[in-house]
Design a protein around this motif. Structure first.
Motif, PDB file in Angstrom:
ATOM      1  N   LEU A 163      -1.373  27.940  31.679  1.00  0.00           N
ATOM      2  CA  LEU A 163      -2.567  28.284  31.365  1.00  0.00           C
ATOM      3  C   LEU A 163      -3.746  27.242  31.480  1.00  0.00           C
ATOM      4  O   LEU A 163      -4.727  27.722  31.980  1.00  0.00           O
ATOM      5  N   ALA A 164      -3.338  26.081  31.489  1.00  0.00           N
ATOM      6  CA  ALA A 164      -4.528  24.877  31.926  1.00  0.00           C
ATOM      7  C   ALA A 164      -4.883  25.293  33.112  1.00  0.00           C
ATOM      8  O   ALA A 164      -6.284  25.004  33.241  1.00  0.00           O
ATOM      9  N   SER A 284     -16.812  27.529  31.368  1.00  0.00           N
ATOM     10  CA  SER A 284     -15.913  27.794  30.002  1.00  0.00           C
ATOM     11  C   SER A 284     -14.382  27.968  30.790  1.00  0.00           C
ATOM     12  O   SER A 284     -13.644  27.446  29.812  1.00  0.00           O
ATOM     13  N   GLY A 285     -14.235  28.386  31.863  1.00  0.00           N
ATOM     14  CA  GLY A 285     -12.855  28.574  32.418  1.00  0.00           C
ATOM     15  C   GLY A 285     -12.127  27.199  32.526  1.00  0.00           C
ATOM     16  O   GLY A 285     -11.345  26.994  32.247  1.00  0.00           O
ATOM     17  N   PHE A 286     -12.964  26.280  32.948  1.00  0.00           N
ATOM     18  CA  PHE A 286     -12.655  24.811  33.105  1.00  0.00           C
ATOM     19  C   PHE A 286     -12.294  24.111  31.909  1.00  0.00           C
ATOM     20  O   PHE A 286     -11.483  23.251  31.676  1.00  0.00           O
ATOM     21  N   LEU A 287     -13.325  24.229  30.694  1.00  0.00           N
ATOM     22  CA  LEU A 287     -13.372  23.755  29.608  1.00  0.00           C
ATOM     23  C   LEU A 287     -12.068  24.233  28.973  1.00  0.00           C
ATOM     24  O   LEU A 287     -11.301  23.425  27.930  1.00  0.00           O
ATOM     25  N   ALA A 288     -11.944  25.304  28.919  1.00  0.00           N
ATOM     26  CA  ALA A 288     -10.783  26.226  28.169  1.00  0.00           C
ATOM     27  C   ALA A 288      -9.135  25.590  28.611  1.00  0.00           C
ATOM     28  O   ALA A 288      -8.431  25.600  27.790  1.00  0.00           O
ATOM     29  N   SER A 289      -9.383  24.826  29.883  1.00  0.00           N
ATOM     30  CA  SER A 289      -8.217  24.277  30.241  1.00  0.00           C
ATOM     31  C   SER A 289      -7.662  23.133  29.800  1.00  0.00           C
ATOM     32  O   SER A 289      -6.524  22.625  29.442  1.00  0.00           O
ATOM     33  N   ILE A 290      -8.749  22.326  29.087  1.00  0.00           N
ATOM     34  CA  ILE A 290      -8.595  21.066  28.614  1.00  0.00           C
ATOM     35  C   ILE A 290      -7.612  21.034  27.308  1.00  0.00           C
ATOM     36  O   ILE A 290      -6.693  20.350  27.005  1.00  0.00           O
ATOM     37  N   PRO A 291      -8.024  22.059  26.112  1.00  0.00           N
ATOM     38  CA  PRO A 291      -6.786  22.025  25.188  1.00  0.00           C
ATOM     39  C   PRO A 291      -5.446  22.483  25.541  1.00  0.00           C
ATOM     40  O   PRO A 291      -4.650  22.032  24.943  1.00  0.00           O
ATOM     41  N   PHE A 292      -5.464  23.257  26.692  1.00  0.00           N
ATOM     42  CA  PHE A 292      -4.066  23.619  26.808  1.00  0.00           C
ATOM     43  C   PHE A 292      -3.314  22.408  27.596  1.00  0.00           C
ATOM     44  O   PHE A 292      -1.928  22.398  27.356  1.00  0.00           O
ATOM     45  N   LEU A 293      -3.990  21.547  28.244  1.00  0.00           N
ATOM     46  CA  LEU A 293      -3.634  20.209  28.849  1.00  0.00           C
ATOM     47  C   LEU A 293      -2.906  19.351  27.736  1.00  0.00           C
ATOM     48  O   LEU A 293      -1.888  18.725  27.717  1.00  0.00           O
ATOM     49  N   ALA A 294      -3.761  19.505  26.659  1.00  0.00           N
ATOM     50  CA  ALA A 294      -3.557  18.765  25.405  1.00  0.00           C
ATOM     51  C   ALA A 294      -1.963  19.173  24.807  1.00  0.00           C
ATOM     52  O   ALA A 294      -1.330  18.462  24.301  1.00  0.00           O
ATOM     53  N   ALA A 295      -1.937  20.613  24.541  1.00  0.00           N
ATOM     54  CA  ALA A 295      -0.940  21.407  24.005  1.00  0.00           C
ATOM     55  C   ALA A 295       0.204  21.042  24.841  1.00  0.00           C
ATOM     56  O   ALA A 295       1.466  20.724  24.396  1.00  0.00           O
TER      57      ALA A 295
END
Length: 439
Positions: A163-164, A284-295
């Motif tokens: 999803l990231a 927002s699509g790109f920023l939303a990927s950052i928490p998924f990379l963290a997870a």
């Protein structure tokens, strides 16, 4: 001459081990890709949400119901799904459910009413219900216990790393093809993968190299590298058994809380960034990927570190398996910090720390393997996912009501409370990690 024979035998055994090992990692890669597709079809609705709700004139409460419709059937069919996993070979079952939920995904691209969208999301929930019990059974069959947390971490990471990278890709697809095209393309990907799965996947008992290696491990007095789990018969009384153990309820409640946090990110998160934080759709699509990379980082750190603690340093299972989950839930409570800043950098930072914690806690499936008798693997996995999936039913709707007046802060307080409750369930309910007695 004898030395030459011994050398030849050792060489043959080494080749056999290498083939079995490569086979396991190939299977794990297939499960990883399947999880990516699974979550793509769960979450493309969140990417489409803003455009979809505008075109169909849907309220936040109606969108909350659409988000949760998947969870209604996903939770109801967890027990039947777990039973099905115990009865049908994975090679047959997985391509069937993949194709079915992919068709339902495609149909979403052709509907134009609130009721029809609800129906499609419910259909996806029905056919995705056996997916994680399938994943757990595959890993339990192909990996022994001291490698299993790492294997679970790898396939679980698919929901985050996939999803990231998919969030911005899905956003771009929608930009060019609209929200209808987004659903159609997503569904076609799943159908293609179902065909690939059927062609290439094999159960370990159908693979000569794997079974030969398992037999050799057994004869050498080692734990088998391939832990074959036999199919089993089911009785209705078994359902009562798996819901009657306090230790298992610690895992069930923890899974509900873990799933509740995840559901926020899978459903309302993009809407939160666009409508409540004022970001444009592509950004927002790109920023939303950052928490998924963290997870993604969190789940890999958790899985491999947990395995290393038990395998290399002899740390007890109570510490090695529980600590990442408890620490992860604690970190997830940091999501509350986003309520106290207007800076996009800090908003994304707090959400990334929280989702990193959610990733740390995502090896919870290891407890199904550790606590459940082998013949109950599918059923206990289904029970755990049933309770966990209730969060998919309730959390999106609760958030929809909490934000209906235009303020998202109560929703983040609610997510923080869920994480704290999950931490308490692992601290106080599970106790000593040992196989429960169900027979």
């Amino acid at each position: 001459m004898q030395d030459a024979d011994n050398s030849t035998q050792e060489s043959g055994q080494t080749t056999q081990q290498e083939v079995a090992k490569k086979g396991r990692y190939g299977i794990l890669a297939m499960v990883f890709i399947t999880v990516v597709i699974n979550y793509m079809d769960r979450t493309n609705i969140s990417v489409a949400a803003t455009a979809l709700s505008d075109e169909l004139e849907l309220s936040t409460v109606q969108m909350g119901l659409i988000f949760s419709a998947f969870g209604w059937t996903y939770s109801i069919f967890q027990i039947p799904g777990g039973i099905t996993v115990d009865l049908i070979k994975i090679r047959i079952l997985y391509p069937f459910i993949l194709t079915a939920w992919s068709i339902a995904t495609i149909v979403q691209g052709f509907v134009s009413s609130f009721a029809a969208l609800i129906g499609c999301r419910m259909a996806i929930g029905v056919f995705e219900a056996p997916s994680f019990p399938c994943n757990n059974k595959v890993v339990t069959q192909w990996f022994n216990e001291d490698e299993r947390a790492g294997a679970i971490a790898v396939y679980t990471s698919g929901q985050f790393i996939g999803l990231a990278f998919l969030f911005p890709v899905l956003a771009i697809i929608q930009e060019y093809y609209g929200w209808r095209g987004l659903f159609i393309i997503s569904g076609l990907v799943g159908i293609v993968w179902a065909v690939i799965w059927y062609i290439f996947y094999r159960d370990p008992q159908d693979t000569k190299e794997a079974m030969a290696q398992a037999a050799k491990d057994k004869s050498d007095g080692k734990e088998a590298s391939i832990a074959v789990v036999e199919d089993t018969k089911f009785t209705v009384k078994d359902v009562v058994k798996v819901f009657g153990v306090k230790k298992l309820w610690g895992v069930y409640i923890g899974q509900f809380c873990l799933g509740g946090v995840l559901m926020f990110f899978l459903t309302w998160f993009p809407t939160y960034l666009v409508e409540y934080r004022g970001l444009d759709f592509i950004k927002s699509g790109f920023l939303a990927s950052i928490p998924f990379l963290a997870a993604f980082c969190g789940v890999l750190v958790s899985g491999f570190f947990s395995d290393a603690l038990t395998r290399r340093w002899g740390v007890s299972k109570e510490v090695a398996r529980k600590a990442p989950i408890i620490l992860g839930m604690l970190l997830t409570t940091s999501i509350i910090g986003a309520n106290y800043t207007e800076d996009t950098f800090w908003i994304v930072t707090f959400l990334s720390i929280a989702f990193f914690g959610n990733g740390l806690a995502s090896i919870a499936w290891i407890f199904v393997s550790l606590l459940s008798p082998k013949r109950y693997l599918g059923l206990v996995g289904g029970a755990m996912n049933f309770i966990g999936a209730l969060s998919a039913v309730s959390v999106p709707v609760i958030i929809g009501f909490l934000v209906s007046d235009g303020d998202f802060k109560p929703a983040l307080v609610f997510i923080c409370a869920l994480a704290a409750a999950g931490m308490c369930s692992y601290l106080f309910l599970i106790g000593k990690i040992e196989e429960v007695k169900l027979d």
